[in-house]
Design a protein around this motif. Structure first.
Motif, short mmCIF file in Angstrom:
data_model
loop_
_atom_site.label_atom_id
_atom_site.label_comp_id
_atom_site.label_asym_id
_atom_site.label_seq_id
_atom_site.Cartn_x
_atom_site.Cartn_y
_atom_site.Cartn_z
N ASN A 1 -47.95 3.41 -33.24
CA ASN A 1 -48.13 4.75 -33.79
C ASN A 1 -47.26 5.72 -33.00
OD1 ASN A 1 -49.03 6.97 -35.13
ND2 ASN A 1 -51.01 7.04 -34.13
N ILE A 2 -46.13 6.13 -33.57
CA ILE A 2 -45.15 6.97 -32.88
C ILE A 2 -45.30 8.39 -33.38
CG2 ILE A 2 -42.71 7.29 -32.36
CD1 ILE A 2 -42.29 4.36 -33.20
N GLN A 3 -45.48 9.34 -32.47
CA GLN A 3 -45.53 10.76 -32.81
C GLN A 3 -44.11 11.28 -32.97
OE1 GLN A 3 -48.40 12.28 -33.50
NE2 GLN A 3 -49.43 10.35 -33.07
N TYR A 4 -43.96 12.41 -33.67
CA TYR A 4 -42.61 12.92 -33.95
C TYR A 4 -41.86 13.32 -32.68
CZ TYR A 4 -44.03 17.81 -33.33
OH TYR A 4 -44.45 18.99 -32.81
N TYR A 5 -42.57 13.76 -31.64
CA TYR A 5 -41.90 14.16 -30.40
C TYR A 5 -41.49 12.96 -29.55
CZ TYR A 5 -46.86 13.92 -29.21
OH TYR A 5 -48.16 13.52 -29.10
N ASP A 6 -41.93 11.75 -29.88
CA ASP A 6 -41.52 10.54 -29.18
C ASP A 6 -40.36 9.84 -29.87
OD1 ASP A 6 -43.49 10.78 -27.22
OD2 ASP A 6 -44.97 9.73 -28.46
N VAL A 7 -39.99 10.28 -31.06
CA VAL A 7 -38.97 9.58 -31.85
C VAL A 7 -37.58 9.81 -31.26
CG1 VAL A 7 -37.85 9.45 -34.10
CG2 VAL A 7 -40.33 9.57 -33.95
N ILE A 8 -37.20 11.07 -31.04
CA ILE A 8 -35.87 11.39 -30.54
C ILE A 8 -35.89 11.35 -29.02
CG2 ILE A 8 -34.10 13.18 -30.40
CD1 ILE A 8 -34.91 14.02 -33.19
N LEU A 9 -35.06 10.49 -28.43
CA LEU A 9 -35.03 10.36 -26.98
C LEU A 9 -34.02 11.32 -26.35
CD1 LEU A 9 -35.22 6.47 -26.72
CD2 LEU A 9 -37.08 8.13 -26.63
N LYS A 10 -32.77 11.30 -26.84
CA LYS A 10 -31.76 12.21 -26.31
C LYS A 10 -30.56 12.25 -27.26
CE LYS A 10 -29.62 8.77 -23.28
NZ LYS A 10 -29.24 8.47 -21.90
N PRO A 11 -29.77 13.32 -27.18
CA PRO A 11 -28.57 13.39 -28.02
C PRO A 11 -27.45 12.53 -27.44
CG PRO A 11 -28.78 15.37 -26.72
CD PRO A 11 -30.02 14.57 -26.46
N VAL A 12 -26.58 12.07 -28.31
CA VAL A 12 -25.41 11.30 -27.89
C VAL A 12 -24.22 12.26 -27.89
CG1 VAL A 12 -23.87 9.40 -28.47
CG2 VAL A 12 -26.33 9.17 -28.83
N VAL A 13 -23.57 12.40 -26.74
CA VAL A 13 -22.44 13.31 -26.61
C VAL A 13 -21.19 12.48 -26.31
CG1 VAL A 13 -21.49 15.30 -25.40
CG2 VAL A 13 -23.96 15.12 -25.78
N THR A 14 -20.41 12.21 -27.36
CA THR A 14 -19.15 11.49 -27.23
C THR A 14 -18.10 12.23 -28.06
OG1 THR A 14 -19.62 10.07 -29.13
CG2 THR A 14 -20.30 9.26 -26.97
N GLU A 15 -16.86 11.82 -27.96
CA GLU A 15 -15.81 12.46 -28.74
C GLU A 15 -16.06 12.29 -30.24
OE1 GLU A 15 -11.79 11.48 -27.70
OE2 GLU A 15 -12.22 11.60 -25.55
N LYS A 16 -16.47 11.10 -30.63
CA LYS A 16 -16.71 10.83 -32.04
C LYS A 16 -17.89 11.65 -32.56
CE LYS A 16 -17.11 7.05 -35.29
NZ LYS A 16 -17.12 5.59 -35.45
#
Length: 99
Positions: free
Chosen positions: A3-18
């Motif tokens: 049972n995953i809550q919405y605040y546990d879904v996104i861990l971190k943003p990906v910051v790359t050139e693409k």
């Protein structure tokens, strides 16, 4: 499945050139929970960032890399990436401002 809550879904943003190039098309890349579904990712983005409307979500399952330390072999953890496309009338996501 857990049972995953919405605040546990996104861990971190990906910051790359693409991922920075994709931001011009209102597409944002995040590392997400490995058991999260596309609908859970869509719900999490719309709840966490005010004024955003998600058009589509594309996900990628990434296997862990092979690592060796001396004579011991192992793998790093599996990860999951999500590319979230926003609608044209949607607000931008603030955490990417100024990058």
């Amino acid at each position: 499945m857990a049972n995953i809550q919405y605040y546990d879904v996104i861990l971190k943003p990906v910051v790359t050139e693409k991922s920075m190039e994709l931001m011009a098309d209102k597409k944002y890349t995040f590392l997400v929970h490995t058991e999260a579904t596309k609908s859970q990712i869509k719900e999490a983005v719309e709840k966490m960032f005010n004024g955003t409307k998600v058009k589509s979500v594309n996900t990628m399952n990434l296997d862990g890399k092979n690592k060796r330390r001396g004579m011991t072999f192992g793998k790093t953890a599996k990860t999951k990436k999500a590319v979230v496309a926003l609608t044209e009338d949607s607000a931008d996501i603030e955490i990417f401002e100024g990058l």
